[in-house]
Design a protein around this motif. Structure first.
Motif, PDB file in Angstrom:
ATOM      1  N   ASP A 216       0.856  -1.182   0.000  1.00  0.00           N
ATOM      2  CA  ASP A 216       0.000   0.000   0.000  1.00  0.00           C
ATOM      3  C   ASP A 216       0.893   1.233   0.000  1.00  0.00           C
ATOM      4  O   ASP A 216       0.631   2.196  -0.712  1.00  0.00           O
ATOM      5  N   THR A 217       1.954   1.176   0.815  1.00  0.00           N
ATOM      6  CA  THR A 217       2.947   2.252   0.875  1.00  0.00           C
ATOM      7  C   THR A 217       4.315   1.635   1.103  1.00  0.00           C
ATOM      8  O   THR A 217       4.456   0.705   1.895  1.00  0.00           O
ATOM      9  N   PHE A 218       5.300   2.157   0.401  1.00  0.00           N
ATOM     10  CA  PHE A 218       6.691   1.774   0.660  1.00  0.00           C
ATOM     11  C   PHE A 218       7.442   3.036   1.043  1.00  0.00           C
ATOM     12  O   PHE A 218       7.465   3.999   0.287  1.00  0.00           O
ATOM     13  N   TRP A 219       8.045   3.028   2.239  1.00  0.00           N
ATOM     14  CA  TRP A 219       8.783   4.177   2.769  1.00  0.00           C
ATOM     15  C   TRP A 219      10.260   3.995   2.432  1.00  0.00           C
ATOM     16  O   TRP A 219      10.944   3.180   3.042  1.00  0.00           O
ATOM     17  N   LEU A 220      10.741   4.750   1.444  1.00  0.00           N
ATOM     18  CA  LEU A 220      12.119   4.655   0.966  1.00  0.00           C
ATOM     19  C   LEU A 220      12.942   5.809   1.521  1.00  0.00           C
ATOM     20  O   LEU A 220      12.731   6.962   1.153  1.00  0.00           O
ATOM     21  N   SER A 221      13.857   5.475   2.435  1.00  0.00           N
ATOM     22  CA  SER A 221      14.795   6.466   2.965  1.00  0.00           C
ATOM     23  C   SER A 221      16.082   6.374   2.160  1.00  0.00           C
ATOM     24  O   SER A 221      16.553   5.262   1.870  1.00  0.00           O
ATOM     25  N   VAL A 222      16.656   7.522   1.797  1.00  0.00           N
ATOM     26  CA  VAL A 222      17.872   7.545   0.994  1.00  0.00           C
ATOM     27  C   VAL A 222      18.931   8.352   1.719  1.00  0.00           C
ATOM     28  O   VAL A 222      18.688   9.489   2.144  1.00  0.00           O
ATOM     29  N   ALA A 223      20.124   7.746   1.841  1.00  0.00           N
ATOM     30  CA  ALA A 223      21.300   8.408   2.416  1.00  0.00           C
ATOM     31  C   ALA A 223      22.208   8.798   1.251  1.00  0.00           C
ATOM     32  O   ALA A 223      23.026   7.995   0.804  1.00  0.00           O
TER      33      ALA A 223
ATOM     34  N   VAL B 263      17.814  -3.968  -8.825  1.00  0.00           N
ATOM     35  CA  VAL B 263      18.816  -2.936  -8.532  1.00  0.00           C
ATOM     36  C   VAL B 263      20.163  -3.647  -8.571  1.00  0.00           C
ATOM     37  O   VAL B 263      20.271  -4.762  -8.059  1.00  0.00           O
ATOM     38  N   PRO B 264      21.205  -3.126  -9.209  1.00  0.00           N
ATOM     39  CA  PRO B 264      21.433  -1.761  -9.652  1.00  0.00           C
ATOM     40  C   PRO B 264      21.113  -1.477 -11.113  1.00  0.00           C
ATOM     41  O   PRO B 264      21.322  -0.360 -11.570  1.00  0.00           O
ATOM     42  N   ASP B 265      20.608  -2.457 -11.864  1.00  0.00           N
ATOM     43  CA  ASP B 265      20.269  -2.155 -13.265  1.00  0.00           C
ATOM     44  C   ASP B 265      19.258  -1.018 -13.345  1.00  0.00           C
ATOM     45  O   ASP B 265      19.282  -0.229 -14.289  1.00  0.00           O
ATOM     46  N   ARG B 266      18.352  -0.973 -12.372  1.00  0.00           N
ATOM     47  CA  ARG B 266      17.408   0.133 -12.239  1.00  0.00           C
ATOM     48  C   ARG B 266      17.565   0.703 -10.836  1.00  0.00           C
ATOM     49  O   ARG B 266      18.012   0.012  -9.930  1.00  0.00           O
ATOM     50  N   SER B 267      17.180   1.931 -10.649  1.00  0.00           N
ATOM     51  CA  SER B 267      17.241   2.548  -9.325  1.00  0.00           C
ATOM     52  C   SER B 267      16.096   2.004  -8.465  1.00  0.00           C
ATOM     53  O   SER B 267      15.095   1.501  -8.998  1.00  0.00           O
ATOM     54  N   PRO B 268      16.205   2.110  -7.129  1.00  0.00           N
ATOM     55  CA  PRO B 268      15.089   1.697  -6.284  1.00  0.00           C
ATOM     56  C   PRO B 268      13.787   2.415  -6.667  1.00  0.00           C
ATOM     57  O   PRO B 268      12.712   1.811  -6.674  1.00  0.00           O
ATOM     58  N   GLN B 269      13.899   3.688  -7.019  1.00  0.00           N
ATOM     59  CA  GLN B 269      12.729   4.469  -7.400  1.00  0.00           C
ATOM     60  C   GLN B 269      12.093   3.916  -8.682  1.00  0.00           C
ATOM     61  O   GLN B 269      10.863   3.838  -8.790  1.00  0.00           O
ATOM     62  N   GLN B 270      12.910   3.525  -9.650  1.00  0.00           N
ATOM     63  CA  GLN B 270      12.383   2.950 -10.889  1.00  0.00           C
ATOM     64  C   GLN B 270      11.702   1.605 -10.626  1.00  0.00           C
ATOM     65  O   GLN B 270      10.670   1.303 -11.233  1.00  0.00           O
ATOM     66  N   VAL B 271      12.259   0.812  -9.715  1.00  0.00           N
ATOM     67  CA  VAL B 271      11.648  -0.474  -9.375  1.00  0.00           C
ATOM     68  C   VAL B 271      10.274  -0.239  -8.747  1.00  0.00           C
ATOM     69  O   VAL B 271       9.287  -0.876  -9.133  1.00  0.00           O
ATOM     70  N   LEU B 272      10.193   0.675  -7.785  1.00  0.00           N
ATOM     71  CA  LEU B 272       8.908   0.957  -7.136  1.00  0.00           C
ATOM     72  C   LEU B 272       7.882   1.474  -8.147  1.00  0.00           C
ATOM     73  O   LEU B 272       6.744   1.010  -8.172  1.00  0.00           O
TER      74      LEU B 272
ATOM     75  N   GLY C 213       7.823   0.937 -11.315  1.00  0.00           N
ATOM     76  CA  GLY C 213       7.494  -0.168 -12.206  1.00  0.00           C
ATOM     77  C   GLY C 213       6.476  -1.135 -11.627  1.00  0.00           C
ATOM     78  O   GLY C 213       5.881  -1.926 -12.363  1.00  0.00           O
ATOM     79  N   HIS C 214       6.262  -1.058 -10.318  1.00  0.00           N
ATOM     80  CA  HIS C 214       5.273  -1.917  -9.663  1.00  0.00           C
ATOM     81  C   HIS C 214       4.025  -1.139  -9.247  1.00  0.00           C
ATOM     82  O   HIS C 214       3.281  -1.559  -8.368  1.00  0.00           O
ATOM     83  N   GLY C 215       3.801   0.005  -9.905  1.00  0.00           N
ATOM     84  CA  GLY C 215       2.564   0.738  -9.690  1.00  0.00           C
ATOM     85  C   GLY C 215       2.531   1.645  -8.472  1.00  0.00           C
ATOM     86  O   GLY C 215       1.456   2.036  -8.030  1.00  0.00           O
ATOM     87  N   LEU C 216       3.697   1.997  -7.947  1.00  0.00           N
ATOM     88  CA  LEU C 216       3.754   2.909  -6.804  1.00  0.00           C
ATOM     89  C   LEU C 216       4.188   4.291  -7.288  1.00  0.00           C
ATOM     90  O   LEU C 216       4.996   4.408  -8.210  1.00  0.00           O
ATOM     91  N   ARG C 217       3.643   5.319  -6.664  1.00  0.00           N
ATOM     92  CA  ARG C 217       3.954   6.696  -7.057  1.00  0.00           C
ATOM     93  C   ARG C 217       4.532   7.445  -5.856  1.00  0.00           C
ATOM     94  O   ARG C 217       4.003   7.334  -4.745  1.00  0.00           O
ATOM     95  N   ALA C 218       5.585   8.211  -6.094  1.00  0.00           N
ATOM     96  CA  ALA C 218       6.259   8.953  -5.026  1.00  0.00           C
ATOM     97  C   ALA C 218       5.395  10.085  -4.506  1.00  0.00           C
ATOM     98  O   ALA C 218       4.801  10.836  -5.274  1.00  0.00           O
ATOM     99  N   GLY C 219       5.331  10.182  -3.178  1.00  0.00           N
ATOM    100  CA  GLY C 219       4.710  11.322  -2.518  1.00  0.00           C
ATOM    101  C   GLY C 219       5.785  12.351  -2.204  1.00  0.00           C
ATOM    102  O   GLY C 219       6.892  12.294  -2.749  1.00  0.00           O
TER     103      GLY C 219
ATOM    104  N   PRO D   9       7.341   8.537   0.783  1.00  0.00           N
ATOM    105  CA  PRO D   9       6.302   7.499   0.728  1.00  0.00           C
ATOM    106  C   PRO D   9       5.949   7.203  -0.725  1.00  0.00           C
ATOM    107  O   PRO D   9       5.628   8.108  -1.493  1.00  0.00           O
ATOM    108  N   TRP D  10       6.050   5.957  -1.109  1.00  0.00           N
ATOM    109  CA  TRP D  10       5.640   5.496  -2.432  1.00  0.00           C
ATOM    110  C   TRP D  10       4.319   4.767  -2.240  1.00  0.00           C
ATOM    111  O   TRP D  10       4.284   3.749  -1.554  1.00  0.00           O
ATOM    112  N   ARG D  11       3.250   5.312  -2.820  1.00  0.00           N
ATOM    113  CA  ARG D  11       1.908   4.763  -2.586  1.00  0.00           C
ATOM    114  C   ARG D  11       1.352   4.110  -3.849  1.00  0.00           C
ATOM    115  O   ARG D  11       1.642   4.530  -4.969  1.00  0.00           O
ATOM    116  N   ARG D  12       0.530   3.109  -3.612  1.00  0.00           N
ATOM    117  CA  ARG D  12      -0.107   2.372  -4.704  1.00  0.00           C
ATOM    118  C   ARG D  12      -1.025   3.302  -5.477  1.00  0.00           C
ATOM    119  O   ARG D  12      -1.810   4.038  -4.899  1.00  0.00           O
TER     120      ARG D  12
END
Length: 190
Positions: free
Chosen positions: A131-138, A153-162, A164-170, A185-188
């Motif tokens: 429903d939501t994926f919380w991606l923290s980046v350092a 990953v690393p062929d695609r970034s974590p953001q591209q993977v999310l 690609g699975h129907g999640l959108r960045a908040g 927050p990446w939400r469905r």
């Protein structure tokens, strides 16, 4: 005609990654560079709200309340499910042996929220269910030969993977100014 309400388990993922999308070093250990205070506070607060924690054998949390939380630990060492002999609040689960919902029922959690905390294979199993994926980046940390956070990953970034699975960045939230760490927050997308 009356409508029957079916309990729903919200699925939320949590990870902190390096600038190159890694969550651990080549020995499968989270380096101290990724143990950032702002993210630890965010993560701890999220786990305090969760009804269930789900992880693989290398992804335990290092917090005082960890033994008090119900959890499902993924393993191939059991046929379907089995009590964890080391933790009365934990259930060992082999995804090849039974569905996630069966394991949740056995541990007594069928509504509320499940916090998926890794590792990469575990994150990958739930990609189409978050429903939501919380991606923290350092952004100042790099682990060139480390363990990628997700399959792909690393062929695609974590953001591209999310995405690609129907999640959108908040909207990203800065959680540690000293280390420039933010959580998004990446939400469905419905």
């Amino acid at each position: 005609m009356a409508t029957i309400s079916v309990p729903v388990l919200r699925i939320e993922g949590f990870v902190i990654v390096s600038a190159d999308g890694r969550l651990a070093n080549a020995r499968n250990v989270m380096p101290d560079d990724l143990k950032i205070e702002g993210d630890k506070r965010f993560f701890t607060a999220a786990l305090e709200r969760a009804d269930l924690i789900v992880h693989g054998r290398h992804s335990e949390e290092e917090q005082a309340n960890a033994p008090k939380r119900r959890r499902i630990i993924l393993t191939r060492k059991v046929e379907a499910t089995a009590p964890d002999p080391a933790n009365p609040k934990a259930l060992l689960w082999n995804p090849a042996g039974c569905p996630f919902e069966t394991a949740c029922g056995e541990i007594g959690v069928t509504s509320g929220s499940a916090a998926i905390i890794g590792g990469p294979g575990v994150f990958g199993m739930f990609m189409d269910r978050y429903d939501t994926f919380w991606l923290s980046v350092a952004p100042r940390v790099r682990i060139p030969d480390g363990e990628p956070c997700f399959p792909g990953v690393p062929d695609r970034s974590p953001q591209q993977v999310l995405a690609g699975h129907g999640l959108r960045a908040g909207e990203a939230q800065l959680i540690d100014a000293a280390h420039d760490v933010s959580v998004t927050p990446w939400r469905r997308v419905s």
